[in-house]
Design an enzyme around this catalytic site. Structure first.
Site, PDB file in Angstrom:
ATOM      1  N   TYR A  97      16.532  -6.784 -11.626  1.00 40.43           N
ATOM      2  CA  TYR A  97      17.301  -7.338 -12.750  1.00 40.43           C
ATOM      3  C   TYR A  97      17.048  -6.551 -14.027  1.00 40.43           C
ATOM      4  O   TYR A  97      17.986  -6.084 -14.684  1.00 40.43           O
ATOM      5  CB  TYR A  97      16.935  -8.812 -12.941  1.00 40.43           C
ATOM      6  CG  TYR A  97      17.712  -9.498 -14.035  1.00 40.43           C
ATOM      7  CD1 TYR A  97      18.974 -10.035 -13.794  1.00 40.43           C
ATOM      8  CD2 TYR A  97      17.195  -9.610 -15.329  1.00 40.43           C
ATOM      9  CE1 TYR A  97      19.701 -10.658 -14.791  1.00 40.43           C
ATOM     10  CE2 TYR A  97      17.914 -10.238 -16.336  1.00 40.43           C
ATOM     11  CZ  TYR A  97      19.151 -10.761 -16.065  1.00 40.43           C
ATOM     12  OH  TYR A  97      19.874 -11.378 -17.066  1.00 40.43           O
ATOM     13  N   LYS A 139      19.566  -3.769 -16.026  1.00 39.14           N
ATOM     14  CA  LYS A 139      19.924  -3.966 -17.431  1.00 39.14           C
ATOM     15  C   LYS A 139      19.521  -2.756 -18.266  1.00 39.14           C
ATOM     16  O   LYS A 139      20.280  -2.295 -19.136  1.00 39.14           O
ATOM     17  CB  LYS A 139      19.244  -5.225 -17.971  1.00 39.14           C
ATOM     18  CG  LYS A 139      19.712  -6.531 -17.347  1.00 39.14           C
ATOM     19  CD  LYS A 139      21.144  -6.860 -17.726  1.00 39.14           C
ATOM     20  CE  LYS A 139      21.552  -8.233 -17.235  1.00 39.14           C
ATOM     21  NZ  LYS A 139      22.952  -8.573 -17.593  1.00 39.14           N
TER      22      LYS A 139
END
Length: 311
Positions: free
Chosen positions: A214, A218
């Site tokens: 994650y 990002k």
């Protein structure tokens, strides 16, 4: 002769003493009651002590996180800034207007009326009951074939990207496809279409070298959009978003409930209201950017959001 509790009865003349009479009446034994009570009291005391230590330690951690960022927000006349921005006759597009942040952001944009034209770019047509939304332009696109919809990204001065999903919902490949591929391709088309100020909702802890998918995803998309060379690129890294989602995200729901209890005392330590993120994005739009690329961490987002709170 013995009574039901096992205590030998004495003659009527002598009678039972008070202690034995009580035992006969209540049908209980002191050897049964007192040890149990002592164990209960002992365990309860240990539990209470542990809980107290835990809460104190947690408060200390939250206090540290709350003060780990130093943010200085200049005084602003928001009404004057909004009026000045309207005079520029600028247009914008919003990606992800059906999501929680996108909905909150769109509400702020519509209510403040700072753009001459607002375009929503998404995979489906959205419906609105409020007449304030009737002048919105909507462009329905297929994100798997975004290059065929370049026209939707042309002619906008400002772009807001609130696209995102989760690994639990879309799987690892699906998550990367949405949060990286769709976002990056949208930014490329926006840059080619003339967008000068691109806003990206990212995440606290985003880092392209992270071992967590994650945060790594990002961080990677942040870096790759930066390489596109927008005149101004604003990155927002909020912590856990405090919002009642329509879709089910059990882990995030638990985190919101837990952190929500501490949010009044430590508002920026580990969480942030989603309305603060939306308001911060709008207020930051009104400001003249001092840097070509700016990263707003959780506390900075919160402070800007407070300025944007009209209440």
């Amino acid at each position: 002769m013995r009574c039901a509790c096992g205590v030998r009865k004495r003659s009527v003349k002598r009678g039972c003493n008070k202690e034995e009479a009580s035992l006969c009446t209540n049908n209980q034994s002191p050897l049964f009651i007192e040890p149990g009570m002592n164990i209960f009291q002992c365990n309860w005391g240990k539990t209470l002590s542990f809980f107290t230590v835990f809460v104190v330690a947690l408060a200390a951690v939250f206090q540290y996180l709350e003060n780990s960022e130093t943010v200085e927000i200049p005084r602003m006349d928001l009404n004057a800034m909004e009026e000045n921005y309207r005079q520029k006759n600028r247009t914008c597009f919003v990606l992800g207007a059906s999501g929680e942040t996108g909905k909150a952001l769109l509400k702020e944009i519509v209510e403040r009326n700072i753009f001459s034209k607002i375009t929503l770019i998404g995979r489906r047509q959205l419906t609105f009951e409020d007449k304030a939304y009737e002048n919105l332009v909507q462009k329905v696109v297929d994100f798997e074939k975004l290059e065929e919809y370049a026209e939707a990204f042309q002619g906008h001065d400002v772009g807001y990207c609130c696209l995102g999903t989760t690994k639990a919902k879309a799987g690892a490949e699906g998550f990367v496809r949405v949060d990286h591929d769709y976002v990056l391709k949208s930014a490329e088309l926006a840059k080619a279409g003339g967008c000068s100020h691109f806003h990206l909702e990212s995440s606290k802890g985003a880092d392209k070298t992270s071992s967590f998918l994650y945060l790594k995803t990002k961080g990677q998309v942040e870096a790759e959009i930066e390489d596109l060379g927008f005149e101004r690129f604003s990155i927002y890294r909020p912590a856990v978003l405090l919002v009642d989602r329509q879709e089910s995200r059990p882990a995030e729901w638990i985190a919101r409930k837990f952190l929500g209890a501490f949010s009044s005392a430590f508002p920026t330590a580990m969480s942030i209201p989603i309305t603060s993120v939306a308001r911060a994005m709008l207020v930051n739009t009104l400001q003249d950017g001092e840097q070509k690329v700016e990263i707003l961490e959780n506390k900075a987002i919160y402070e800007l959001g407070r300025i944007g709170d009209k209440k």
